[in-house]
Design an enzyme around this catalytic site. Structure first.
Site, PDB file in Angstrom:
ATOM      1  N   GLY A 156       0.789  -0.953   0.117  1.00 52.56           N
ATOM      2  CA  GLY A 156       0.061   0.079   0.244  1.00 52.56           C
ATOM      3  C   GLY A 156       0.870   1.364  -0.175  1.00 52.56           C
ATOM      4  N   ASN A 173      -8.124   4.698   5.681  1.00 55.94           N
ATOM      5  CA  ASN A 173      -7.595   5.130   3.992  1.00 55.94           C
ATOM      6  C   ASN A 173      -9.032   3.808   3.590  1.00 55.94           C
ATOM      7  OD1 ASN A 173      -6.784   2.354   1.844  1.00 55.94           O
ATOM      8  ND2 ASN A 173      -5.919   2.532   3.763  1.00 55.94           N
ATOM      9  N   GLY A 208      -8.712   2.421  -2.374  1.00 56.56           N
ATOM     10  CA  GLY A 208      -9.632   1.507  -3.201  1.00 56.56           C
ATOM     11  C   GLY A 208      -8.923   0.807  -4.282  1.00 56.56           C
ATOM     12  N   PHE A 209      -7.720   0.360  -4.619  1.00 57.32           N
ATOM     13  CA  PHE A 209      -6.892   0.126  -5.323  1.00 57.32           C
ATOM     14  C   PHE A 209      -6.647   1.230  -6.218  1.00 57.32           C
ATOM     15  CE2 PHE A 209      -7.727  -5.237  -3.882  1.00 57.32           C
ATOM     16  CZ  PHE A 209      -7.272  -4.435  -3.115  1.00 57.32           C
ATOM     17  N   ASN A 245       2.002  -7.807  -4.043  1.00 56.21           N
ATOM     18  CA  ASN A 245       0.047  -8.397  -3.578  1.00 56.21           C
ATOM     19  C   ASN A 245      -0.787  -7.429  -4.768  1.00 56.21           C
ATOM     20  OD1 ASN A 245      -1.969  -6.683  -2.818  1.00 56.21           O
ATOM     21  ND2 ASN A 245      -1.015  -7.028  -0.543  1.00 56.21           N
ATOM     22  N   ASN A 285      -4.221 -10.836  -2.176  1.00 54.04           N
ATOM     23  CA  ASN A 285      -4.984  -9.962  -1.126  1.00 54.04           C
ATOM     24  C   ASN A 285      -6.580 -10.010  -1.126  1.00 54.04           C
ATOM     25  OD1 ASN A 285      -6.079  -7.912   0.600  1.00 54.04           O
ATOM     26  ND2 ASN A 285      -5.711  -6.104  -0.892  1.00 54.04           N
ATOM     27  N   SER A 301      -9.149  -5.974   1.583  1.00 57.98           N
ATOM     28  CA  SER A 301      -8.802  -5.274   1.377  1.00 57.98           C
ATOM     29  C   SER A 301     -10.834  -4.601   2.287  1.00 57.98           C
ATOM     30  CB  SER A 301      -8.415  -4.326   0.396  1.00 57.98           C
ATOM     31  OG  SER A 301      -9.431  -2.412   0.033  1.00 57.98           O
ATOM     32  N   ASN A 330     -12.250  -1.665   1.033  1.00 59.91           N
ATOM     33  CA  ASN A 330     -12.071  -1.013   0.298  1.00 59.91           C
ATOM     34  C   ASN A 330     -13.377  -1.280  -1.571  1.00 59.91           C
ATOM     35  OD1 ASN A 330     -11.809   0.919   2.015  1.00 59.91           O
ATOM     36  ND2 ASN A 330      -9.941   0.815   1.752  1.00 59.91           N
ATOM     37  N   THR A 331     -12.556  -2.345  -1.664  1.00 56.68           N
ATOM     38  CA  THR A 331     -12.806  -3.027  -2.863  1.00 56.68           C
ATOM     39  C   THR A 331     -14.588  -3.292  -2.559  1.00 56.68           C
ATOM     40  OG1 THR A 331     -11.288  -3.281  -4.323  1.00 56.68           O
ATOM     41  CG2 THR A 331     -13.135  -4.704  -4.614  1.00 56.68           C
ATOM     42  N   LYS A 369      -3.479 -12.887   2.246  1.00 57.01           N
ATOM     43  CA  LYS A 369      -3.330 -11.085   3.364  1.00 57.01           C
ATOM     44  C   LYS A 369      -4.944 -11.559   3.388  1.00 57.01           C
ATOM     45  CE  LYS A 369      -2.257  -7.015   4.187  1.00 57.01           C
ATOM     46  NZ  LYS A 369      -1.338  -6.057   3.443  1.00 57.01           N
ATOM     47  N   ASN A 419      -4.637  -6.938   7.465  1.00 61.18           N
ATOM     48  CA  ASN A 419      -5.090  -5.855   6.680  1.00 61.18           C
ATOM     49  C   ASN A 419      -5.792  -4.844   7.454  1.00 61.18           C
ATOM     50  OD1 ASN A 419      -5.638  -4.248   4.821  1.00 61.18           O
ATOM     51  ND2 ASN A 419      -5.221  -6.005   3.092  1.00 61.18           N
ATOM     52  N   THR A 420      -6.522  -4.371   7.048  1.00 62.14           N
ATOM     53  CA  THR A 420      -6.631  -2.737   8.260  1.00 62.14           C
ATOM     54  C   THR A 420      -8.533  -3.610   8.235  1.00 62.14           C
ATOM     55  OG1 THR A 420      -7.842  -1.968   5.976  1.00 62.14           O
ATOM     56  CG2 THR A 420      -5.633  -1.311   7.501  1.00 62.14           C
ATOM     57  N   GLY A 451      -0.267  -2.397  13.265  1.00 62.51           N
ATOM     58  CA  GLY A 451       0.246  -1.694  14.461  1.00 62.51           C
ATOM     59  C   GLY A 451       1.368  -1.096  15.141  1.00 62.51           C
ATOM     60  N   TYR A 483       3.548  -0.019   8.231  1.00 58.44           N
ATOM     61  CA  TYR A 483       3.265   0.782   7.336  1.00 58.44           C
ATOM     62  C   TYR A 483       3.037   2.117   8.249  1.00 58.44           C
ATOM     63  CZ  TYR A 483       1.142   3.725   3.783  1.00 58.44           C
ATOM     64  OH  TYR A 483       0.312   4.912   2.532  1.00 58.44           O
TER      65      TYR A 483
HETATM   66  C1  FMN Z   1      -2.147   4.020   3.026  1.00 64.68           C
HETATM   67  C2  FMN Z   1      -3.191   2.701   3.691  1.00 64.68           C
HETATM   68  C3  FMN Z   1      -2.796   2.151   2.026  1.00 64.68           C
HETATM   69  C4  FMN Z   1      -3.260   0.532   2.180  1.00 64.68           C
HETATM   70  N1  FMN Z   1      -2.736  -0.342   0.130  1.00 64.68           N
HETATM   71  C5  FMN Z   1      -2.711  -1.853   0.788  1.00 64.68           C
HETATM   72  C6  FMN Z   1      -3.120  -2.091  -0.667  1.00 64.68           C
HETATM   73  O1  FMN Z   1      -2.759  -1.295  -1.767  1.00 64.68           O
HETATM   74  N2  FMN Z   1      -3.138  -3.783  -0.332  1.00 64.68           N
HETATM   75  C7  FMN Z   1      -2.961  -4.314   0.768  1.00 64.68           C
HETATM   76  O2  FMN Z   1      -3.307  -5.297   0.468  1.00 64.68           O
HETATM   77  N3  FMN Z   1      -2.881  -3.814   2.405  1.00 64.68           N
HETATM   78  C8  FMN Z   1      -2.764  -2.323   1.847  1.00 64.68           C
HETATM   79  N4  FMN Z   1      -2.802  -1.119   2.931  1.00 64.68           N
HETATM   80  C9  FMN Z   1      -2.920  -2.070   4.429  1.00 64.68           C
HETATM   81  C10 FMN Z   1      -1.096  -2.645   5.454  1.00 64.68           C
HETATM   82  O3  FMN Z   1      -0.607  -3.253   4.295  1.00 64.68           O
HETATM   83  C11 FMN Z   1      -1.421  -3.122   6.365  1.00 64.68           C
HETATM   84  O4  FMN Z   1      -1.365  -4.204   6.235  1.00 64.68           O
HETATM   85  C12 FMN Z   1      -2.022  -1.992   7.578  1.00 64.68           C
HETATM   86  O5  FMN Z   1      -1.723  -1.016   7.744  1.00 64.68           O
HETATM   87  C13 FMN Z   1      -2.279  -2.664   8.783  1.00 64.68           C
HETATM   88  O6  FMN Z   1      -0.604  -2.124   9.258  1.00 64.68           O
HETATM   89  P1  FMN Z   1      -0.118  -0.428   9.786  1.00 64.68           P
HETATM   90  O7  FMN Z   1      -1.315  -0.501  11.348  1.00 64.68           O
HETATM   91  O8  FMN Z   1       1.342  -0.680  10.727  1.00 64.68           O
HETATM   92  O9  FMN Z   1      -0.068   0.318   8.910  1.00 64.68           O
HETATM   93  C14 FMN Z   1      -3.086   0.099   3.094  1.00 64.68           C
HETATM   94  C15 FMN Z   1      -2.475   0.795   4.514  1.00 64.68           C
HETATM   95  C16 FMN Z   1      -2.574   1.816   4.491  1.00 64.68           C
HETATM   96  C17 FMN Z   1      -2.298   2.736   5.970  1.00 64.68           C
END
Ligand code: FMN
Length: 345
Positions: A60, A108, A111-112, A137, A168, A171, A173-174, A207, A236-237, A286, A307
């Site tokens: 991401g 966030n 949405g890919f 991914n 993945n 997400s 967002n899809t 994932k 994921n989130t 986290g 991230y």
């Molecule tokens: C802005 C943003 C965009 C993300 N985009 C993706 C994504 O495209 N694909 C994916 O598998 N996870 C995506 N993630 C999720 C992260 O890879 C991770 O699983 C999640 O943020 C939890 O880790 P963190 O708390 O360290 O951020 C995104 C996270 C953030 C904050």
């Protein structure tokens, strides 16, 4: 000394997505260089891959594979680019990325958004792949009539430039994507993915979301083992919202960072219990300190990713966490990361 504390106030004045774009542009100007040296004890093997550090960059951040080598140079042991979909897509309407400073979190609903697999393929082909592991991914296009075919095509398209692939399906967002985690749909998906992987192709990770119901980790582990998946990325989130202070807490999308930590740790423990150590687990959600990473490893993660904490702490964080992990290994009498994996499970 890290320059990030000096730069951060300027970056934080900008809209979050614009700041992210500028960060990527600035990183592109940095010539990739040799990553900082790390203690031998941090070296670990997963799915046949040799990781110099177990601390990786989560998907991401570098969706279009623009700066993977720069991120390795900064001290990440591995970088996961994407999510990349077969066809380019715009993603959701802006604004769609929000910093929740009071909560050390991000929401966030991107949405890919990405420029598609073909353009990333070209860039990844130019990468040396010698500075560390670069994973790809993959996801499905929002308007796709056959999402499973999108994943199978993604595996075929990207296998040649990926050290590992991540499927993945988590997400938020899809719309409807996470239903692919349901047992029947997951079996169909993973069977198609396995068929699409070329002989001697890269390992494949799956994932998952942190918002699963009771019994779901067991089902997912069963199907993943049945179809020869090489590891699970947990998680994921989250779509849940707990005790957030920020005025932006009500924004729709996936929440990451500090408030996700307990949920992601619990999900990891559930997957460790469900798999009994038979499937490598990658802990994410986290993680902001060496103690967080250490807790995840002791709970059963072979690797970790982050991230959101990097948004607040700067990119030097991965190296600091790696050094902190080496200290903890030594202090507690473990010769290597793999010895410590699951030692408190
Ligand atoms: C802005 C943003 C965009 C993300 N985009 C993706 C994504 O495209 N694909 C994916 O598998 N996870 C995506 N993630 C999720 C992260 O890879 C991770 O699983 C999640 O943020 C939890 O880790 P963190 O708390 O360290 O951020 C995104 C996270 C953030 C904050």
């Amino acid at each position: 000394m890290s320059l990030y504390p000096l730069i951060r106030p300027f970056a934080f004045v900008l809209d979050a997505e614009r700041a992210h774009r500028l960060t990527i542009q600035a990183l592109k100007l940095v010539p990739p260089h040799r990553p900082p040296d790390l203690p031998e004890s941090l070296r670990t093997q997963v799915a046949g891959l040799d990781f110099l550090s177990p601390v990786g960059l989560a998907a991401g951040f570098d969706k279009d594979a623009e700066v993977p080598e720069q991120m390795l140079s900064l001290g990440f042991g591995f970088v996961e680019v994407g999510t990349l979909t077969p066809r380019p897509q715009e993603g959701n309407a802006k604004p769609r990325l929000f910093r929740l400073r009071e909560d050390q979190a991000v929401i966030n609903r991107m949405g890919f958004n990405n420029r598609g697999q073909a353009s990333a393929f070209d860039r990844l082909q130019q990468c040396s792949h010698s500075r560390g592991i670069i994973g790809v991914n993959i996801g499905a296009n929002k308007e796709s009539a056959d999402r499973i075919a999108d994943y199978a095509n993604g595996v075929r398209a990207m296998a040649g430039v990926a050290d590992f692939l991540t499927i993945n399906i988590s997400s938020p967002n899809t719309p409807g994507l996470r239903q692919l985690q349901d047992e029947g749909a997951l079996g169909e998906l993973l069977s198609a993915v396995r068929e699409a992987r070329p002989p001697k192709g890269p390992p494949i990770f799956l994932k998952v979301a942190p918002d699963l119901g009771e019994g779901e980790p067991d089902q997912i582990v069963r199907v993943a083992l049945q179809y020869g998946i090489d590891g699970l990325i947990v998680a994921n989130t989250t779509v849940s919202r707990q005790q957030l202070k920020s005025p932006l807490a009500g924004e729709q999308g996936g929440l990451s960072g500090a408030p996700l930590k307990p949920l992601a740790l619990k999900a990891l423990r559930d997957f460790r219990a469900a798999s009994g150590g038979e499937l490598p687990l990658i802990g994410v959600g986290g993680i902001a300190t060496a103690d967080d990473a250490w807790e995840r490893i002791r709970a059963g993660a072979t690797l970790v990713q982050l991230y959101t904490a990097m948004v607040y702490e700067g990119p030097g964080l991965a190296h600091r966490i790696a050094l902190g992990l080496a200290q903890r290994l030594e202090r507690e009498g473990f010769a290597s990361i793999s010895e410590a994996v699951g030692s408190a499970a």
